[in-house]
Design a protein around this motif. Sequence first.
Motif, short mmCIF file in Angstrom:
data_model
loop_
_atom_site.label_atom_id
_atom_site.label_comp_id
_atom_site.label_asym_id
_atom_site.label_seq_id
_atom_site.Cartn_x
_atom_site.Cartn_y
_atom_site.Cartn_z
N ALA A 27 0.83 -1.20 0.00
CA ALA A 27 0.00 0.00 0.00
C ALA A 27 0.87 1.26 0.00
CB ALA A 27 -0.94 0.00 1.20
N ALA A 28 1.94 1.27 0.78
CA ALA A 28 2.84 2.44 0.81
C ALA A 28 3.47 2.66 -0.57
CB ALA A 28 3.91 2.25 1.87
N ARG A 29 3.86 1.59 -1.21
CA ARG A 29 4.44 1.70 -2.56
C ARG A 29 3.41 2.27 -3.54
NH1 ARG A 29 6.13 -3.74 -3.94
NH2 ARG A 29 7.23 -3.53 -1.98
N ARG A 30 2.18 1.81 -3.45
CA ARG A 30 1.12 2.30 -4.35
C ARG A 30 0.82 3.77 -4.08
NH1 ARG A 30 -3.69 -1.86 -5.08
NH2 ARG A 30 -3.72 -1.00 -7.16
N GLY A 34 1.16 6.23 -6.93
CA GLY A 34 -0.16 6.55 -7.46
C GLY A 34 -0.73 7.89 -7.09
N GLY A 35 0.07 8.78 -6.59
CA GLY A 35 -0.42 10.13 -6.32
C GLY A 35 -1.17 10.29 -5.02
N GLY A 36 -0.96 9.40 -4.05
CA GLY A 36 -1.53 9.60 -2.73
C GLY A 36 -2.98 9.24 -2.58
N GLN A 37 -3.46 8.25 -3.32
CA GLN A 37 -4.84 7.78 -3.18
C GLN A 37 -4.85 6.33 -2.71
OE1 GLN A 37 -7.96 9.39 -4.01
NE2 GLN A 37 -6.65 11.19 -3.80
N MET A 38 -5.85 6.00 -1.88
CA MET A 38 -6.01 4.63 -1.41
C MET A 38 -7.46 4.45 -0.98
SD MET A 38 -3.99 2.63 1.67
CE MET A 38 -4.79 3.47 3.03
N MET A 39 -8.08 3.38 -1.45
CA MET A 39 -9.44 3.02 -1.06
C MET A 39 -10.42 4.18 -1.22
SD MET A 39 -8.43 0.47 2.13
CE MET A 39 -9.59 1.16 3.21
N ASN A 42 -7.83 10.33 0.00
CA ASN A 42 -6.43 10.71 0.12
C ASN A 42 -5.73 9.83 1.13
OD1 ASN A 42 -6.69 12.89 -1.66
ND2 ASN A 42 -7.37 14.23 -0.03
N ALA A 43 -4.48 9.49 0.83
CA ALA A 43 -3.70 8.67 1.74
C ALA A 43 -2.31 9.27 1.90
CB ALA A 43 -3.61 7.24 1.22
N LEU A 44 -1.75 9.06 3.07
CA LEU A 44 -0.38 9.48 3.35
C LEU A 44 0.34 8.31 3.98
CD1 LEU A 44 -0.29 9.92 6.67
CD2 LEU A 44 -1.33 12.09 6.09
N ILE A 45 1.63 8.45 4.10
CA ILE A 45 2.42 7.45 4.80
C ILE A 45 2.84 8.07 6.12
CG2 ILE A 45 4.51 6.05 4.76
CD1 ILE A 45 4.19 6.16 1.63
N LEU A 46 2.36 7.48 7.20
CA LEU A 46 2.66 7.95 8.55
C LEU A 46 3.95 7.30 9.00
CD1 LEU A 46 1.68 9.52 11.08
CD2 LEU A 46 0.53 7.40 11.77
N LYS A 47 4.93 8.13 9.36
CA LYS A 47 6.23 7.63 9.82
C LYS A 47 6.33 7.88 11.32
CE LYS A 47 8.72 8.28 5.52
NZ LYS A 47 9.98 8.76 4.95
N THR A 48 6.51 6.80 12.06
CA THR A 48 6.64 6.90 13.52
C THR A 48 7.85 6.09 13.96
OG1 THR A 48 5.23 4.96 13.89
CG2 THR A 48 4.13 7.11 13.83
N VAL A 49 8.13 6.17 15.25
CA VAL A 49 9.16 5.35 15.88
C VAL A 49 8.45 4.41 16.84
CG1 VAL A 49 11.16 5.39 17.44
CG2 VAL A 49 10.95 7.10 15.61
N GLY A 50 8.76 3.13 16.76
CA GLY A 50 8.10 2.13 17.58
C GLY A 50 8.18 2.44 19.06
N ALA A 51 7.05 2.34 19.75
CA ALA A 51 6.99 2.64 21.18
C ALA A 51 7.91 1.72 21.98
CB ALA A 51 5.56 2.52 21.68
N PRO A 60 0.43 3.20 5.95
CA PRO A 60 -0.44 3.97 5.07
C PRO A 60 -1.73 4.31 5.82
CG PRO A 60 -0.39 1.65 4.41
CD PRO A 60 0.53 1.81 5.56
N VAL A 61 -2.14 5.55 5.75
CA VAL A 61 -3.31 6.02 6.50
C VAL A 61 -4.10 6.99 5.62
CG1 VAL A 61 -4.06 7.24 8.59
CG2 VAL A 61 -1.99 5.85 8.66
N GLY A 62 -5.42 6.85 5.63
CA GLY A 62 -6.26 7.82 4.95
C GLY A 62 -6.25 9.13 5.72
N TRP A 63 -6.29 10.24 5.00
CA TRP A 63 -6.31 11.54 5.68
C TRP A 63 -7.37 12.45 5.08
CZ3 TRP A 63 -5.25 16.28 3.35
CH2 TRP A 63 -4.64 16.24 2.09
N PHE A 64 -7.71 13.45 5.88
CA PHE A 64 -8.72 14.43 5.52
C PHE A 64 -8.14 15.80 5.85
CE2 PHE A 64 -10.49 10.42 6.68
CZ PHE A 64 -11.36 10.15 5.64
#
Length: 153
Positions: A27-30, A34-39, A42-51, A60-64
């Motif tokens: 999904a992140a690759r797509r 693919g211009g930031g669309q998923m399902m 709009n979709a983005l890739i959320l980058k975090t550090v593991g707790a 990959p996360v949908g955003w508004f």
Amino acid sequence: MSFRTRKGTRRTRQPSGPLFRLFNKIAARRIRKGGGQMMGFNALILKTVGAKSGAERINPVGWFPGPDGSYLIVASAMGATGNPGWYYNLAAHPDKVAVEVDGRTIPVIPEQLTGSEREQAWQQITSAAPRFTSYQDKTDRELPVIRLTPQPA
């Protein structure tokens, strides 16, 4: 900033395991290609550090659209009993969060919305993507709405 949404008591477990991690990578690759669309939204890739691990994580996360160029996301886990792992990563390392949108990596400040701010954002989200209403109906936890505000330059 408060990340205190407890696990629910009904519904299924959240998606996990090797197949789910593979889905996230695909999904992140797509999203990147693919211009930031998923399902359908709009979709983005959320980058975090593991707790717990301290390792970089991508989801990959949908955003508004939020106010002032912010991004609104929902920790839905598709209505699972528990919050998604990235929710806990945001809480543990809020200073190490970024989003990848339109080929750019943007450091952001995460904030869980509450009260009228959450309600207003929830109405906007469910109007644009009614599936989130069904996710909320599947669980007894209140689905967290997170605002990701770009950090000042």
